[in-house]
Write an enzyme that holds these catalytic residues in place. Structure first.
Site: not given
Ligand SMILES: NC(=O)c1ccc[n+]([C@@H]2O[C@H](COP(=O)([O-])OP(=O)(O)OC[C@H]3O[C@@H](n4cnc5c(N)ncnc54)[C@H](O)[C@@H]3O)[C@@H](O)[C@H]2O)c1
Length: 299
Positions: A165, A169
């Protein structure tokens, strides 16, 4: 429709859940036509469902906005083309892309399987490339240019149990910085958001973190797509709750020069500790505290 994104068409990958859903809703509320792109998978990548993207489209329409769904897997090159085509075929342009889709396969480096590494690079890094590639080919020919927003993470600095990851990133930041350079002359901007928010992805973080709601991330994505951010490109912003922080631009800090044409290893061993020294890995100092918290939480 009025709003900061009135008249623009924006595609949001991962737009069906968590942060992506909040971004989709916020873009529509600011007047954008929205392509909600989501494969609708469980955290382990299983059970893809078009329902997840369709539900957000219905929510947007119920609020008086305009949206279409694309349910493809963003790790596939053709899905990038499909997402951009959905925007252009429906509304005639693609003015913004926000790549939020993501997955996790957490494992210590020495136990990580090839599949666990590949799956994370495929959805995050390749997923960003697939959308950037197809969107930028259209945006560079549009008079109004375009705006690209990638989703990175503070974990790009390093992550104890998420080397895959972290690498993906970090790659997204480099990809986005490169997009900012190659697309500058065409009026296309590219920036990254490093979010922290309470979603299904972050619910198992095994140590205490500063966090907030997904709705707190969305306004920054709206701003970066809007014309109000027309001077902003090649940047990375952390967004969490009420805090927005800008990251520095990586650059060399100190240099030393060999007495001859090249250094020998022995000369480096003597000169480096008193000359350019080294820079502390920012997470090493905090490693013990985090490890203790991970153990307390049974991770
Ligand atoms: N939540 C956090 O605290 C956090 C922290 C750092 C980075 N991020 C980043 O923010 C982004 C969103 O994260 P989140 O927490 O909302 O996650 P989440 O799991 O709630 O949402 C992720 C979405 O991506 C979709 N997805 C997964 N694989 C896919 C694919 N192959 N094709 C199309 N869609 C796909 C899933 O169906 C889901 O709806 C991510 O890139 C994550 O790495 C989140």
């Amino acid at each position: 429709m009025t709003g900061m994104l009135a008249g623009k068409t924006v595609a949001v990958t991962g737009g069906g859940n968590g942060i992506g859903r909040a971004v989709s809703l916020a873009c529509a509320a600011e007047g954008a036509n929205v392509v909600v792109a989501d494969y609708g998978v469980a955290m382990d990548g299983s059970n893809p469902s078009s329902e997840v993207a369709n539900l957000v489209v219905k929510e947007i329409e119920a609020a008086g906005g305009k949206a279409v769904a694309v349910a493809g897997d963003v790790s596939k090159f053709d899905t990038g083309a499909e997402i951009v085509a959905a925007a252009v075929d429906t509304w005639g342009s693609i003015d913004g892309v926000v790549c939020v889709a993501g997955n996790l396969r957490e494992r210590m480096l020495f136990n990580m399987s090839e599949d666990e590494f590949d799956a994370v690079i495929a959805v995050h890094l390749k997923g960003h490339f697939n959308v950037y590639r197809h969107a930028s080919a259209v945006m560079r020919k549009q008079e109004s240019g375009g705006s690209i927003v990638g989703f990175t993470s503070g974990a790009f600095v390093g992550s104890t149990a998420q080397a895959n990851y972290s690498a993906a990133k970090g790659g997204i930041i480099s990809l986005t910085r490169s997009a900012a350079l190659s697309l500058h002359k065409y009026g296309v901007r590219a920036n990254c958001i490093a979010p922290i928010a309470k979603t299904r992805m972050s619910e198992n973080v095994p140590f205490e973190i500063e966090t907030g709601e997904p709705s707190a991330i969305a306004p920054m994505a709206v701003y970066l797509i809007s014309d109000a951010a027309k001077e902003i490109t090649g940047q990375t912003y952390t967004v969490v709750g009420p805090r927005i922080s800008v990251w520095n631009q990586p650059h060399e800090l100190r240099s030393m020069f060999a007495p001859g044409d090249e250094w020998t290893a022995q000369e480096i061993a003597e000169a480096l500790p008193r000359s350019i020294k080294y820079e502390e890995h920012p997470m090493l100092a905090d490693l013990e505290r985090r490890m203790a918290q991970m153990e307390n939480k049974g991770a």
